[in-house]
Design a protein around this motif. Structure first.
Motif, short mmCIF file in Angstrom:
data_model
loop_
_atom_site.label_atom_id
_atom_site.label_comp_id
_atom_site.label_asym_id
_atom_site.label_seq_id
_atom_site.Cartn_x
_atom_site.Cartn_y
_atom_site.Cartn_z
N ALA A 10 0.85 -1.20 0.00
CA ALA A 10 0.00 0.00 0.00
C ALA A 10 0.88 1.24 0.00
N VAL A 79 -0.87 -5.77 7.53
CA VAL A 79 -1.04 -7.16 7.08
C VAL A 79 0.13 -7.46 6.15
N ARG A 80 0.91 -8.45 6.53
CA ARG A 80 2.05 -8.83 5.68
C ARG A 80 1.72 -10.10 4.93
N THR A 108 5.43 -4.14 -3.91
CA THR A 108 6.07 -4.26 -2.59
C THR A 108 7.27 -3.34 -2.41
N ILE A 128 16.54 5.44 6.04
CA ILE A 128 15.35 6.28 5.88
C ILE A 128 14.56 5.80 4.67
N PHE A 321 12.49 12.77 -12.35
CA PHE A 321 12.81 12.65 -10.92
C PHE A 321 13.15 14.04 -10.41
C1 LIG Z 1 13.42 9.13 1.75
C2 LIG Z 1 12.99 8.94 0.33
C3 LIG Z 1 12.99 10.02 -0.54
C4 LIG Z 1 12.59 9.87 -1.87
N1 LIG Z 1 12.57 10.96 -2.69
C5 LIG Z 1 12.08 10.82 -3.95
C6 LIG Z 1 11.95 11.95 -4.80
O1 LIG Z 1 12.32 13.08 -4.45
N2 LIG Z 1 11.41 11.76 -6.04
C7 LIG Z 1 10.99 10.53 -6.47
O2 LIG Z 1 10.49 10.40 -7.58
N3 LIG Z 1 11.14 9.43 -5.69
C8 LIG Z 1 11.66 9.55 -4.44
N4 LIG Z 1 11.77 8.45 -3.64
C9 LIG Z 1 11.46 7.12 -4.21
C10 LIG Z 1 9.95 6.85 -4.19
O3 LIG Z 1 9.42 7.15 -2.94
C11 LIG Z 1 9.75 5.40 -4.56
O4 LIG Z 1 10.27 5.19 -5.84
C12 LIG Z 1 8.26 5.04 -4.54
O5 LIG Z 1 7.74 5.14 -3.24
C13 LIG Z 1 8.06 3.63 -5.06
O6 LIG Z 1 6.71 3.27 -4.92
P1 LIG Z 1 6.32 1.72 -4.74
O7 LIG Z 1 4.83 1.69 -4.70
O8 LIG Z 1 7.04 0.90 -5.71
O9 LIG Z 1 6.92 1.32 -3.32
P2 LIG Z 1 6.66 1.91 -1.88
O10 LIG Z 1 6.10 3.27 -1.92
O11 LIG Z 1 7.93 1.67 -1.13
O12 LIG Z 1 5.54 0.95 -1.27
C14 LIG Z 1 5.74 -0.43 -1.06
C15 LIG Z 1 4.92 -0.86 0.14
O13 LIG Z 1 4.80 -2.28 0.13
C16 LIG Z 1 4.86 -2.75 1.46
N5 LIG Z 1 5.20 -4.18 1.45
C17 LIG Z 1 6.37 -4.75 1.08
N6 LIG Z 1 6.31 -6.11 1.21
C18 LIG Z 1 5.05 -6.38 1.66
C19 LIG Z 1 4.38 -7.60 1.98
N7 LIG Z 1 4.98 -8.80 1.86
N8 LIG Z 1 3.11 -7.53 2.44
C20 LIG Z 1 2.48 -6.33 2.57
N9 LIG Z 1 3.08 -5.15 2.27
C21 LIG Z 1 4.34 -5.17 1.81
C22 LIG Z 1 5.95 -1.86 2.05
O14 LIG Z 1 5.91 -1.89 3.46
C23 LIG Z 1 5.58 -0.51 1.46
O15 LIG Z 1 4.68 0.17 2.29
C24 LIG Z 1 12.18 8.58 -2.32
C25 LIG Z 1 12.20 7.48 -1.45
C26 LIG Z 1 12.59 7.65 -0.14
C27 LIG Z 1 12.60 6.47 0.78
#
Ligand SMILES: Cc1cc2nc3c(=O)[nH]c(=O)nc-3n(C[C@H](O)[C@H](O)[C@H](O)COP(=O)(O)OP(=O)(O)OC[C@H]3O[C@@H](n4cnc5c(N)ncnc54)[C@H](O)[C@@H]3O)c2cc1C
Length: 406
Positions: A10, A79-80, A108, A128, A321
């Motif tokens: 999520a 929920v994992r 994920t 972080i 980005f």
């Molecule tokens: C500090 C920081 C600064 C950033 N700054 C930028 C920026 O300036 N510009 C930019 O474009 N991007 C930035 N990013 C990167 C951007 O936030 C990520 O690329 C983006 O959040 C990816 O989205 P996602 O949905 O793939 O993963 P996420 O947003 O990481 O979401 C994945 C979720 O899945 C959950 N999960 C994992 N495994 C399981 C499981 N087995 N069961 C249930 N849940 C699970 C995790 O806990 C997490 O909540 C930054 C990231 C960080 C950490």
């Protein structure tokens, strides 16, 4: 009732996938599952405005609970998912319960990598990646005088800028010979080294950390391979991430450092999609493109939802980005790797300019520093055909948008 579309993760991508399914008029059940305690939130501010107290925890949250109700998206937090049975199309949760799916979207994300150094688990050593990580850092920050950031990538440097603004003495330790070397050109690296040094950050390039020195169970210093020690009441690790591909891998889905997908987010299993940081797109030449950005997660989520709904809207990567450090907003579009010509557009000394990169005479990327107009034009130019030449790019009287070929 038919089985639902289930989204694991999520975060930024997971939420977008759920909303895009609704936008495309999917009227079945959608379940969005996240292991974190929080509703989907924006990660980028964690290393920027959040630690400065300029953005509250509430402001990070992307959608209020009423939106989930209105869109009939079932959000399950804390929920994992432990297992995917791809044959039976069933997920197993950490508490042993199971959830069936019709289609599955894996979102994920990635987890912060831990540097393989001595005492890395000591109190005061942080990554972080999540809101909880940022809350821990914020809680300890008042007692910190010296902060060492391990890793001179985007997140490490944003952390360094925030800590300087909070009045801390900051050192950045970077293994390679320049900052952000994986993603920016040497000119941009050099600009940021100067920027940080002008704000009082101690930048150690070609340096690596051998261990964390502890007093009691708390960090007191960082030891470098050179033998030098840097005083530190807090250490923040910004040494990259590992895609969360294991669930998919164990289910027999093809992975190669990340979950391998096509340009519609589909994996090797036609019922399973993957999007965002956990995935890597197989390109026409067979190479894998893995991007870590909000834009990539959001666009790939739209493509996956579209494919599930039978729409033919593949994701075309013109990645962009941004990064905020001090009063400099850098916005990047395209990928500059492999450029053979670069043009400076504007005056570097003024702090408002762009580097425009070409390969074989073709525009491939623009890095804009406090120059949003160039960035926005770059997104248009790289989304289709354009007639931009190095000469035109250098001419400030030329509006970059005029080079878009309609
Ligand atoms: C500090 C920081 C600064 C950033 N700054 C930028 C920026 O300036 N510009 C930019 O474009 N991007 C930035 N990013 C990167 C951007 O936030 C990520 O690329 C983006 O959040 C990816 O989205 P996602 O949905 O793939 O993963 P996420 O947003 O990481 O979401 C994945 C979720 O899945 C959950 N999960 C994992 N495994 C399981 C499981 N087995 N069961 C249930 N849940 C699970 C995790 O806990 C997490 O909540 C930054 C990231 C960080 C950490």
């Amino acid at each position: 009732m038919t089985n639902p579309i289930v989204i694991i993760g999520a975060g930024q991508g997971g939420l977008q996938a759920a909303e895009s399914l609704r936008t495309a008029k999917y009227d079945g059940e959608i379940i969005l599952i996240g292991e974190e305690a929080h509703a989907p939130y924006n990660r980028p501010p964690l290393s920027k405005s959040f630690l400065l107290g300029e953005c509250s925890q509430e402001q990070l949250i992307i959608r209020q609970p009423a939106v989930f109700d209105k869109k009939k998206i079932t959000l399950k937090t804390e929920v994992r998912i432990e297992k995917i049975d791809a044959t039976a199309q069933v997920l197993t949760c950490a508490d042993g319960s199971s959830i069936e799916y019709k289609k599955l979207i894996i979102a994920t994300g990635a987890r912060a990598r831990l540097a393989p150094i001595k005492n890395v688990a000591a109190q005061g050593v942080h990554c972080i990646r999540t809101l909880d990580d940022a809350l821990k850092i914020a809680n300890e920050m008042d007692d910190v005088e010296h902060l060492v950031v391990v890793g001179g990538g985007f997140i490490g440097l944003e952390m360094a800028a925030v800590a300087r603004k909070l009045g801390k003495k900051v050192t950045v330790v970077e293994y390679s010979e320049r900052l952000m070397s994986r993603v920016v050109s040497p000119m941009v690296s050099a600009y940021y080294k100067d920027l940080h040094e002008s704000h009082g950050v101690n930048i150690c390039l070609n340096s690596s950390v051998s261990g964390v020195v502890v007093e009691g169970d708390k960090v007191s210093a960082v030891k470098l391979q050179s033998g030098d020690e840097l005083k530190a009441e807090m250490v923040v690790l910004g040494v990259g991430v590992s895609p969360n591909q294991e669930l998919a891998q164990a289910a027999g889905v093809i992975c190669d450092g990340a979950i391998v997908i096509n340009n519609k987010g589909q994996t090797s299993d036609s019922n399973i999609y993957a999007i965002g940081d956990c995935s890597a797109q197989k390109m026409a030449d067979g190479s894998l493109l893995r991007l870590e950005s909000v834009q990539n997660a959001v666009e790939m989520a739209k493509a996956a939802a579209g494919d599930i709904m039978g729409l033919d809207k593949p994701f075309v990567a013109a990645p962009w980005f941004w990064s905020d450090q001090y009063d400099v907003k850098m916005q990047m579009v395209g990928l500059s790797g492999g450029y053979d010509e670069v043009v400076v557009r504007g005056d570097v000394q003024s702090g408002s300019f762009s580097y425009v990169y070409f390969k074989d005479g073709e525009l491939i990327s623009i890095d804009s520093l406090n120059q949003s107009a160039d960035h926005m034009a770059g997104r248009k130019l790289l989304a289709g055909n354009n007639s931009l030449t190095p000469k035109l790019a250098a001419d400030m009287s030329c509006n970059l948008r005029d080079a878009v070929i309609q």
